[in-house]
Scaffold this active site. Structure first.
Site, PDB file in Angstrom:
ATOM      1  N   SER A 111       0.815  -1.216   0.000  1.00 25.19           N
ATOM      2  CA  SER A 111       0.000   0.000   0.000  1.00 25.19           C
ATOM      3  C   SER A 111       0.852   1.270   0.000  1.00 25.19           C
ATOM      4  O   SER A 111       0.440   2.311  -0.509  1.00 25.19           O
ATOM      5  CB  SER A 111      -0.927   0.003   1.224  1.00 25.19           C
ATOM      6  OG  SER A 111      -1.838  -1.073   1.169  1.00 25.19           O
TER       7      SER A 111
ATOM      8  N   GLY B 241       0.394  -9.821 -11.776  1.00 23.73           N
ATOM      9  CA  GLY B 241      -0.372 -10.609 -12.726  1.00 23.73           C
ATOM     10  C   GLY B 241       0.197 -10.509 -14.126  1.00 23.73           C
ATOM     11  O   GLY B 241       0.658  -9.448 -14.545  1.00 23.73           O
TER      12      GLY B 241
ATOM     13  N   THR C 237      -7.891  -7.123  -0.317  1.00 20.38           N
ATOM     14  CA  THR C 237      -6.572  -6.480  -0.355  1.00 20.38           C
ATOM     15  C   THR C 237      -6.155  -6.101  -1.771  1.00 20.38           C
ATOM     16  O   THR C 237      -5.158  -5.398  -1.953  1.00 20.38           O
ATOM     17  CB  THR C 237      -5.494  -7.402   0.263  1.00 20.38           C
ATOM     18  OG1 THR C 237      -5.576  -8.709  -0.318  1.00 20.38           O
ATOM     19  CG2 THR C 237      -5.696  -7.520   1.756  1.00 20.38           C
TER      20      THR C 237
ATOM     21  N   GLU D  25      -6.024  -4.024  -5.087  1.00 19.62           N
ATOM     22  CA  GLU D  25      -6.171  -2.588  -5.335  1.00 19.62           C
ATOM     23  C   GLU D  25      -6.194  -1.775  -4.038  1.00 19.62           C
ATOM     24  O   GLU D  25      -6.849  -0.742  -3.938  1.00 19.62           O
ATOM     25  CB  GLU D  25      -7.444  -2.309  -6.144  1.00 19.62           C
ATOM     26  CG  GLU D  25      -7.432  -2.883  -7.545  1.00 19.62           C
ATOM     27  CD  GLU D  25      -6.361  -2.265  -8.438  1.00 19.62           C
ATOM     28  OE1 GLU D  25      -6.166  -1.046  -8.353  1.00 19.62           O
ATOM     29  OE2 GLU D  25      -5.721  -3.000  -9.198  1.00 19.62           O
TER      30      GLU D  25
ATOM     31  N   ASP E 124      -5.401  -2.488   0.475  1.00 18.47           N
ATOM     32  CA  ASP E 124      -5.999  -3.097   1.663  1.00 18.47           C
ATOM     33  C   ASP E 124      -7.175  -2.240   2.124  1.00 18.47           C
ATOM     34  O   ASP E 124      -7.095  -1.019   2.188  1.00 18.47           O
ATOM     35  CB  ASP E 124      -4.942  -3.184   2.763  1.00 18.47           C
ATOM     36  CG  ASP E 124      -5.490  -3.766   4.050  1.00 18.47           C
ATOM     37  OD1 ASP E 124      -6.119  -2.998   4.807  1.00 18.47           O
ATOM     38  OD2 ASP E 124      -5.305  -4.960   4.292  1.00 18.47           O
TER      39      ASP E 124
END
Length: 666
Positions: A164, A197, A444, A446, A448
């Site tokens: 984050s 990803g 969580t 994009e 938390d």
């Protein structure tokens, strides 16, 4: 409801009106209501998804590598049909409609969630980053191949040591004027890009977020396009590692990336908000490094909007299975000898499932408002119009808060639905296993959820001021400490709205609105939501100021009030969600569909107040007798909703082939 156009609403109690009198709404009309402006887009995606329904079963048996390839094939098939690129520019083959792209993405969540996630990575994150952070030269170079599915890529922001806290990522991009290149370096393992990803198998390029260094000076985090594969093999200087088997979403090839002094041309810097000349001169139209950083991240807000919407859709799938199962499954004799009672006729079963339906409808309408806001801001920006900074911050805040509530709701709903189906819910064939595993990361994804709610609270406490973007959590504490508490409170929308309550409630007595109004009065319900939010904002500000004035370190002060800050943000977002539901119902014409929505609106309001009744009692806004009355009324509303429960979930329009629910065919 107090609205003069409202349908007549019975005030009977459970004792004098059987629930069977509840009129049946038209399911197709409810679906149209839920689908909103992009109904045609959603329907097209629903029609194509059953063609890929076999993937839901294959996901349980295919080896990881084979599953990933099937997911990739499915994504490319959907791309060929145009369903995945609706938000990308028409000039390159996309649809040019960000709202339509979110609607399509949300609808994809009816099917395999690895497919949906890979679509989000490829077209929302990777393609979106190049579109929103890059300029024409980048669009011309890559966008057509991205839209055509010929170029797969990654969004490489998160690091092992910094998730984050993006501003502190360790990857460095140092400009070398001698070669007109950036040198991208991973200084240590904590700075490796993680959970990325498309990295482990399919990505060729990555949008890499790194600390930009020019002539020995750091200018904060910027994004560059870096090749990670050439002819299917790791590019020179790039190390790639598979993250391995995950709790869910194993059709997505998450990987780790290291960059060992990888050189990329200067033109690979995505330079919409900052550029570096060949001579090594850094420039940006945004002078403040903090504001520049938040502006760059703000352009990517669609990821949070998309994930929140996917959470709502996953909740719809779970409820469709669980409610229809409960309307078929019988358990125990409850009256006539030899006749077992349907699960959905039991009060506790209604209590477990029906408020979740109401909350799902509420979040659906809140998501609709959010997508509309996003579409307006992005369309204005794409057309070269100036977007008000406060409007942008309000969008970011609403996206963060709605995403948090929607994804937590999905986690809770799927678990409750699984339990409500007993042993049948534990069988993979009834889909709860995949729903639980694949959506768990949404809380969580994009960002938390707790961190996102801190962003919401920061905006509330600082009124999205000009300095908002530059304030970290400790800066926010110092900012609030320098204000008069009354200033903080008077600026809140909750306070301004609450002051009008006395004009619409019985007797015009603001001091007694919570006692004299009926619990089915929408103005009473809104006032309860607004009072809670306003009070939490005020007391949070007072606690912050008290701590700082006592000479304590701002970091310690923030840590001590963090739970209070999060409660403030949650109350704010719950108020926004409820208001979206209220506005939707007020806009409806009288009829059976409106009556059904009014029942759900009341059920959502009262079950939410009931869930936080301890707070309302502690703060003098709910007496013990009225608290008991609310519980009685929630039970009564559940009985009224029960006869139309299957209609309400059938309106979610989940294609039957995607339910996979063997329990519904027995």
């Amino acid at each position: 409801m107090s609205d003069e156009n409202a349908a007549v609403r019975p005030t009977d109690t459970a004792a004098d009106a059987p629930a069977a009198t509840t009129p049946r709404p038209d399911v197709a009309s409810l679906t149209a209501l839920l689908d909103g402006e992009y109904a045609a887009v959603r329907q097209r995606v629903r029609e194509v998804l059953p063609e890929h329904a076999d993937l839901l079963a294959e996901a349980e048996t295919l080896p990881k590598e084979a599953f990933r390839e099937r997911v990739k094939e499915t994504v490319l098939d959907l791309t060929a049909d145009g369903h995945t690129v609706l938000g990308l520019p028409t000039a390159y083959g996309g649809g040019g409609d960000i709202g339509a792209s979110i609607a399509a993405f949300e609808t994809l969540a009816n099917g395999d969630l690895s497919v949906m996630t890979k679509v989000g990575v490829q077209f929302g994150l990777f393609g979106g980053a190049i579109l929103q952070l890059g300029t024409a030269k980048h669009h011309d170079r890559w966008m057509a191949d991205i839209v055509g599915g010929r170029l797969l890529g990654c969004f490489a922001m998160t690091e092992t040591g910094h998730g984050s806290d993006v501003a502190s990522v360790g990857t460095v991009a140092r400009y070398d004027a001698a070669t007109d290149e950036f040198v991208v370096t991973t200084p240590d393992d904590a700075s490796r890009k993680d959970y990325i990803g498309n990295a482990a198998a399919h990505g060729e390029l990555a949008v890499v977020f790194a600390q930009l260094e020019v002539n020995g000076e750091r200018h904060g985090v910027h994004a560059l396009v870096v090749p990670i594969r050439v002819d299917g093999q790791p590019a020179p200087g790039v190390r790639i590692e598979d993250c391995g088997h995950k709790l869910g979403l194993n059709g997505v090839d998450n990987g780790r990336l290291w960059f060992d002094d990888v050189r990329v041309p200067r033109e690979n810097l995505l330079d919409r908000f900052a550029s570096v000349s060949a001579e090594g001169v850094y420039s940006s139209p945004i002078e403040s490094q903090g504001r520049r950083f938040f502006t760059m991240l703000g352009t990517l807000v669609q990821g949070r909007v998309s994930v929140g919407g996917a959470g709502v859709t996953a909740s719809k799938v779970a409820l469709t299975i669980a409610v229809n199962y409960a309307d078929r499954r019988r358990q125990f004799e409850a009256g006539e000898k030899g006749v077992e009672q349907l699960l959905l006729d039991y009060g506790m079963h209604q209590r477990r499932l029906l408020p979740l339906i109401a909350r799902t409808y509420a979040l659906n309408f809140a998501q609709e408002v959010l997508v509309g806001n996003l579409h307006s801001v992005f369309t204005a920006s794409a057309n070269g119009q100036e977007v008000d900074e406060k409007d942008r911050k309000l969008l970011e805040s609403r996206a963060a808060g709605t995403k948090a509530l929607a994804t937590w709701h999905a986690t809770r709903t799927i678990q409750e639905c699984r339990e409500a189906c007993g042993g049948a819910g534990y069988l993979s064939v009834n889909r709860f296993a995949a729903l639980k595993a694949d959506t768990d990361v949404f809380t969580t994804f994009e960002g938390d959820n707790h961190v996102l709610l801190q962003l919401v609270a920061k905006g509330l406490l600082t009124d999205y001021s000009g300095g908002f973007s530059n304030l970290d959590q400790f800066g926010m504490v110092k900012f609030v400490a320098g204000l008069a508490v009354d200033t903080v409170v008077e600026r809140t929308a909750a306070r301004r709205l609450l002051e009008r309550v006395k004009d619409v409630l019985p007797g015009g007595k603001e001091d007694h609105w919570d006692v004299e109004a009926g619990i089915l009065d929408t103005d009473y319900q809104l006032a309860m939501f607004r009072f809670r939010e306003e009070h939490l904002v005020e007391t949070a500000a007072r606690r912050i100021q008290g701590g700082v004035k006592a000479g304590r370190n701002p970091g310690e002060v923030f840590s001590d009030v963090q739970d209070h800050v999060l409660a403030t943000a949650r109350a704010h977002v719950e108020r926004l969600v409820f208001e979206a539901f209220v506005d939707k119902v007020k806009a409806m014409e009288d009829g059976d569909e409106r009556y059904a929505m009014e029942l759900l609106l009341d059920l959502h309001a009262l079950s939410t107040i009931e869930a936080d009744r301890a707070w309302f009692i502690e703060h003098g806004r709910l007496s013990t007798p009225r608290s008991k009355q609310i519980t009685v009324e929630v039970n009564n509303l559940c009985r009224k909703v029960r006869p139309i429960a299957t209609d309400l979930v059938d309106a979610f329009a989940v294609p039957e082939e995607l339910l996979r629910a063997e329990a519904l065919r027995s």
